[in-house]
Design a protein around this motif. Structure first.
Motif, PDB file in Angstrom:
ATOM      1  N   ASP A   1       0.823  -1.271   0.327  1.00  0.00           N
ATOM      2  CA  ASP A   1      -0.096   0.098  -0.061  1.00  0.00           C
ATOM      3  C   ASP A   1       0.989   1.275   0.065  1.00  0.00           C
ATOM      4  O   ASP A   1       0.276   2.226  -0.290  1.00  0.00           O
ATOM      5  N   ARG A   2       2.193   1.175   0.451  1.00  0.00           N
ATOM      6  CA  ARG A   2       2.903   2.160   0.547  1.00  0.00           C
ATOM      7  C   ARG A   2       4.120   2.025  -0.573  1.00  0.00           C
ATOM      8  O   ARG A   2       5.345   2.547  -0.605  1.00  0.00           O
ATOM      9  N   ASN A   3       3.921   1.392  -1.665  1.00  0.00           N
ATOM     10  CA  ASN A   3       4.666   1.268  -2.566  1.00  0.00           C
ATOM     11  C   ASN A   3       5.981   0.738  -2.630  1.00  0.00           C
ATOM     12  O   ASN A   3       7.113   0.935  -2.917  1.00  0.00           O
ATOM     13  N   TRP A   4       5.901  -0.155  -1.380  1.00  0.00           N
ATOM     14  CA  TRP A   4       7.415  -0.778  -1.097  1.00  0.00           C
ATOM     15  C   TRP A   4       7.189  -2.384  -1.124  1.00  0.00           C
ATOM     16  O   TRP A   4       6.339  -2.965  -0.634  1.00  0.00           O
ATOM     17  N   ASP A   5       8.026  -3.009  -2.073  1.00  0.00           N
ATOM     18  CA  ASP A   5       7.761  -4.245  -2.276  1.00  0.00           C
ATOM     19  C   ASP A   5       8.868  -4.998  -1.297  1.00  0.00           C
ATOM     20  O   ASP A   5      10.039  -5.409  -1.529  1.00  0.00           O
ATOM     21  N   VAL A   6       8.298  -5.568  -0.175  1.00  0.00           N
ATOM     22  CA  VAL A   6       8.907  -5.829   1.029  1.00  0.00           C
ATOM     23  C   VAL A   6       9.744  -7.307   0.863  1.00  0.00           C
ATOM     24  O   VAL A   6      10.655  -7.616   1.216  1.00  0.00           O
TER      25      VAL A   6
END
Ligand SMILES: Cc1ncc(COP(=O)(O)O)c(C=O)c1O
Length: 459
Positions: free
Chosen positions: A153-158
């Motif tokens: 949702d925060r544009n971070w591909d964990v």
């Protein structure tokens, strides 16, 4: 070839009968067990029947009678014979439950159980699920899905970038959380320092005002709100109907630890405690507790199947529609694993919804009877009356050292062998925890236990 199996079945039948009559506490010391079991590494093999016979002989006194109807320590539960039988067959069939190709029937049984258990626990039918080892892994699986969604949702591909450089993820919970919360935080790189405790009301429920404050303080950072459906000590339930909408308004993920408490959904008398729990984003529970399955029967449910699958799938598949055939490895933290569905399937079929509900309600009623009964004994004090099946008592000393007296009483009760309780430090005092979750426990077990506690007070 089957001789050794017949032998094991005969030993098992004998054990299951004896375990209800013999001392519950282990009677052999670790030194004795080592002296019997730590044989030199065998160079040549030993006949299978002899191996089994000697194993049974050598573990004598070293098997804690936790499937005894008067075992009230931790929240362990008993072992339904039908589930044991299915568990044996699971070993015989030796399926690799990683996929629907390596274990087709197990895959279908897991699908069926996933649907049944969602229905039993009041979890939305659209939730995804996985059969895991226990509640610890259920938490870890749920939190991995949460981590995926909160960061996506925060544009971070964990999954690709890891946590270094990502916005700080925190877990907001209360002191009533189980220790397994912290290990899941450690395993997922969230870290225990990111676990933030907010206050509770007098009964131990999360204070909504404090939750709102913590969410406000987090600002835009990702947050997991961790709530309890039945905590280990008093069985308290957080106010889900109020907490979930507030957490969601702050774009937080709500996880519910319902290791045993979620099973109250099967009871007309206790279901109200779970009001609003269906709004959560993930739920973790155990089958070995109130469903009385063998161990390795944890379950996780996730309201966001795509996030769940994205966290576990070996293909990067978020954009791909879910296949009709569910491959377990895409929802589980393991590849090769045992088929965990068969014992659950057998137990649910044998008990039915009514049978599970009856166990839950009986255990709750008996927990109250047991705690009240102990509270009436001279020198005993009720610390927490059961909300469901968990309660706390302690024993008072003339010299004021109630902690010592309580530990001493636990030791004496264990030594008498009739019943088994464990101790815990709760709100700064030593207490004896009462947990009733064995399908076998009846009123006569409570009466026998009360008589034994009375005797222990005189020892
Ligand atoms: C409330 C609660 N959460 C989590 C756990 C951990 O479950 P497991 O031991 O199956 O990993 C327990 C175990 O007793 C529990 O009572």
């Amino acid at each position: 070839m089957t001789q050794v199996l017949d032998r094991a079945a005969a030993h098992a039948a004998k054990y299951l009968e004896a375990v209800q009559k013999r001392p519950i506490a282990a009677t052999a010391t670790m030194r004795e067990l080592r002296s019997r079991l730590a044989k030199p590494l065998p160079e040549a093999g030993v006949a299978p029947e002899k191996v089994i016979d000697e194993l049974v002989r050598d573990v004598e006194g070293g098997i804690l009678g936790s499937s005894n109807a008067r075992f009230f320590g931790w929240v362990i539960g008993g072992n339904l014979p039908v589930a044991i039988a299915a568990d044996w067959l699971t070993s015989v069939w030796d399926q690799n439950a990683a996929s629907n190709v390596t274990a087709p029937a197990e895959a279908v049984v897991e699908e069926v159980c996933g649907e049944w258990i969602k229905e039993l626990l009041g979890i939305p039918g659209s939730a995804s699920f996985a059969f895991v080892t226990g509640c610890q892994m259920a938490h870890t699986t749920a939190l991995a899905a949460a981590r995926h969604k909160l960061f996506a949702d925060r544009n971070w591909d964990v999954e690709r970038k890891g946590l270094a450089g990502a916005p700080p993820l925190r877990i907001v919970t209360t002191q009533n959380r189980h220790e397994s919360t912290l290990r899941s935080a450690r395993l997922l790189g969230i870290g225990t320092e990111a676990v933030e405790y907010v206050g509770t009301d007098n009964s131990g429920r999360i204070k909504i005002g404090n939750l709102e404050e913590a969410l406000r303080a987090a600002g835009q950072d990702p947050v997991i709100v961790w709530l309890q459906a039945g905590d280990l000590n008093t069985g308290v339930f957080d106010p889900f109907a109020r907490a979930c909408p507030i957490a969601h308004a702050a774009k937080a993920w709500v996880h519910i630890d319902g290791a045993f408490g979620l099973w109250t959904a099967t009871s007309d008398r206790h279901r109200h405690l779970l009001e609003g729990a269906e709004q959560a984003d993930s739920w973790a529970t155990d089958g070995h507790k109130w469903l009385n399955l063998p161990f390795e029967s944890g379950l996780v449910f996730v309201a966001h199947p795509l996030a769940h699958r994205a966290a576990f799938s070996q293909e990067t598949s978020y954009a791909v529609p879910l296949e009709e055939l569910r491959n377990q490895k895409d929802w589980n933290p393991e590849w090769s694993r045992r088929g965990r569905g068969f014992p659950a399937y057998a137990a649910i079929r044998a008990l039915g919804r009514a049978g599970i509900s009856e166990i839950v309600e009986r255990c709750c009623a008996l927990a109250t009877r047991l705690v009240d009964g102990i509270g009436e004994l001279p020198g005993a004090e009720i610390v927490a009356k059961p909300i469901i099946n968990q309660g706390l008592v302690r024993f008072l000393a003339d010299d004021g050292d109630h902690d010592r007296e309580t530990d001493e009483m636990i030791r004496r009760i264990q030594a008498r062998g009739v019943a088994w309780f464990g101790g815990v430090t709760w709100q700064g005092m030593r207490v004896m925890r009462v947990s009733v979750c064995n399908y076998l426990t009846q009123e006569r077990d409570i009466d026998m236990t009360l008589a034994s506690v009375r005797d222990a007070l005189r020892d």
